[in-house]
Design a protein around this motif. Structure first.
Motif, PDB file in Angstrom:
ATOM      1  N   LYS A 176     -32.267  25.532  23.730  1.00  0.00           N
ATOM      2  CA  LYS A 176     -32.006  26.213  22.465  1.00  0.00           C
ATOM      3  C   LYS A 176     -31.688  27.691  22.644  1.00  0.00           C
ATOM      4  O   LYS A 176     -31.243  28.340  21.712  1.00  0.00           O
ATOM      5  CB  LYS A 176     -33.208  26.043  21.545  1.00  0.00           C
ATOM      6  N   THR A 177     -31.902  28.249  23.824  1.00  0.00           N
ATOM      7  CA  THR A 177     -31.700  29.685  23.998  1.00  0.00           C
ATOM      8  C   THR A 177     -30.278  29.983  24.471  1.00  0.00           C
ATOM      9  O   THR A 177     -29.766  29.373  25.408  1.00  0.00           O
ATOM     10  CB  THR A 177     -32.702  30.292  24.997  1.00  0.00           C
ATOM     11  N   GLU A 178     -29.655  30.937  23.815  1.00  0.00           N
ATOM     12  CA  GLU A 178     -28.279  31.309  24.120  1.00  0.00           C
ATOM     13  C   GLU A 178     -28.144  31.843  25.548  1.00  0.00           C
ATOM     14  O   GLU A 178     -27.178  31.534  26.244  1.00  0.00           O
ATOM     15  CB  GLU A 178     -27.795  32.355  23.116  1.00  0.00           C
ATOM     16  N   LYS A 179     -29.124  32.601  25.994  1.00  0.00           N
ATOM     17  CA  LYS A 179     -29.069  33.174  27.343  1.00  0.00           C
ATOM     18  C   LYS A 179     -29.006  32.070  28.405  1.00  0.00           C
ATOM     19  O   LYS A 179     -28.224  32.140  29.351  1.00  0.00           O
ATOM     20  CB  LYS A 179     -30.296  34.065  27.567  1.00  0.00           C
ATOM     21  N   THR A 180     -29.810  31.047  28.229  1.00  0.00           N
ATOM     22  CA  THR A 180     -29.810  29.927  29.168  1.00  0.00           C
ATOM     23  C   THR A 180     -28.492  29.165  29.096  1.00  0.00           C
ATOM     24  O   THR A 180     -27.913  28.796  30.119  1.00  0.00           O
ATOM     25  CB  THR A 180     -30.999  28.981  28.897  1.00  0.00           C
ATOM     26  N   LEU A 181     -28.009  28.935  27.889  1.00  0.00           N
ATOM     27  CA  LEU A 181     -26.734  28.240  27.722  1.00  0.00           C
ATOM     28  C   LEU A 181     -25.580  29.031  28.342  1.00  0.00           C
ATOM     29  O   LEU A 181     -24.678  28.460  28.947  1.00  0.00           O
ATOM     30  CB  LEU A 181     -26.463  27.966  26.247  1.00  0.00           C
ATOM     31  N   ASN A 182     -25.626  30.350  28.219  1.00  0.00           N
ATOM     32  CA  ASN A 182     -24.592  31.191  28.841  1.00  0.00           C
ATOM     33  C   ASN A 182     -24.634  31.061  30.363  1.00  0.00           C
ATOM     34  O   ASN A 182     -23.591  30.994  31.023  1.00  0.00           O
ATOM     35  CB  ASN A 182     -24.752  32.651  28.426  1.00  0.00           C
ATOM     36  N   PHE A 183     -25.848  31.045  30.926  1.00  0.00           N
ATOM     37  CA  PHE A 183     -25.976  30.866  32.373  1.00  0.00           C
ATOM     38  C   PHE A 183     -25.418  29.506  32.792  1.00  0.00           C
ATOM     39  O   PHE A 183     -24.675  29.397  33.771  1.00  0.00           O
ATOM     40  CB  PHE A 183     -27.437  30.997  32.815  1.00  0.00           C
ATOM     41  N   LEU A 184     -25.755  28.460  32.063  1.00  0.00           N
ATOM     42  CA  LEU A 184     -25.251  27.118  32.401  1.00  0.00           C
ATOM     43  C   LEU A 184     -23.730  27.049  32.261  1.00  0.00           C
ATOM     44  O   LEU A 184     -23.067  26.382  33.057  1.00  0.00           O
ATOM     45  CB  LEU A 184     -25.922  26.056  31.536  1.00  0.00           C
TER      46      LEU A 184
END
Length: 189
Positions: free
Chosen positions: A129-137
């Motif tokens: 759910k976190t944008e930062k993690t999704l950006n990394f992925l």
């Protein structure tokens, strides 16, 4: 088979929790004895190309079969049962960790034998759910040229987004976007 019979005998005199504990202590020894641990390590070695990191996160491979089983227990999902798939080259299991807490479970991922990302799971099979993690992925997927074949994340404007939380109604809207329509061709509905 002998091990299972012995555990069943023990189950009559000890608790179910104890049986699980003994099983978890015994299985790594069984894997070492039958050569599975060595085959596991060879299989994992072939998957080094998927490792990746930036300043905040690291994607890493498990070192032992016990790492995979422990991940499943702590994350409350089924990855612990994937050891044979890893050994046989059907699955690559990856751990995504926050660098600030590298030894703490965060996200577990699976890439299939075709190099497609098929699962991305947080604790209790929750979605990211976190944008930062999704950006990394997103950065990882693009850098490593990994194809998506999962409903755990979606794509919007070239970036990974949270998965639809409900397949009712929202999925129909999700299907309408051009990028997601391309993804649906990969996903077998």
């Amino acid at each position: 088979v002998v091990l299972i019979r012995e555990l069943k005998k023990l189950a009559k005199v000890i608790s179910v929790e104890d049986v699980h504990k003994y099983h978890d202590e015994i299985m790594p020894l069984v894997r070492i004895k039958d050569g599975s641990e060595e085959r596991f390590k060879k299989s994992v070695q072939k998957s080094k190309k998927y490792e990746y990191e930036n300043d905040d996160y690291r994607i890493m491979l498990p070192k032992t079969t016990t790492d995979v089983v422990t991940e499943g227990k702590r994350m409350h999902h089924c990855v612990g049962g994937y050891v044979d798939n890893i050994i046989n080259g059907y699955s690559v299991i990856l751990f995504l960790r926050k660098k600030e807490n590298i030894n703490h479970e965060y996200i577990t991922m699976e890439i299939n034998e075709n190099g497609e990302l098929v699962q991305v799971k947080c604790k209790n099979n929750q979605y990211i759910k976190t944008e930062k993690t999704l950006n990394f992925l997103t950065e990882w997927v693009k850098t490593k040229k990994i194809k998506l074949k999962t409903h755990d994340v979606s794509v919007k404007k070239g970036a990974l987004c949270p998965a639809p939380t409900s397949y009712c109604g929202y999925l129909e809207e999700w299907k309408k976007t051009e990028e997601n329509l391309g993804l649906l061709l990969l996903i077998k509905w």
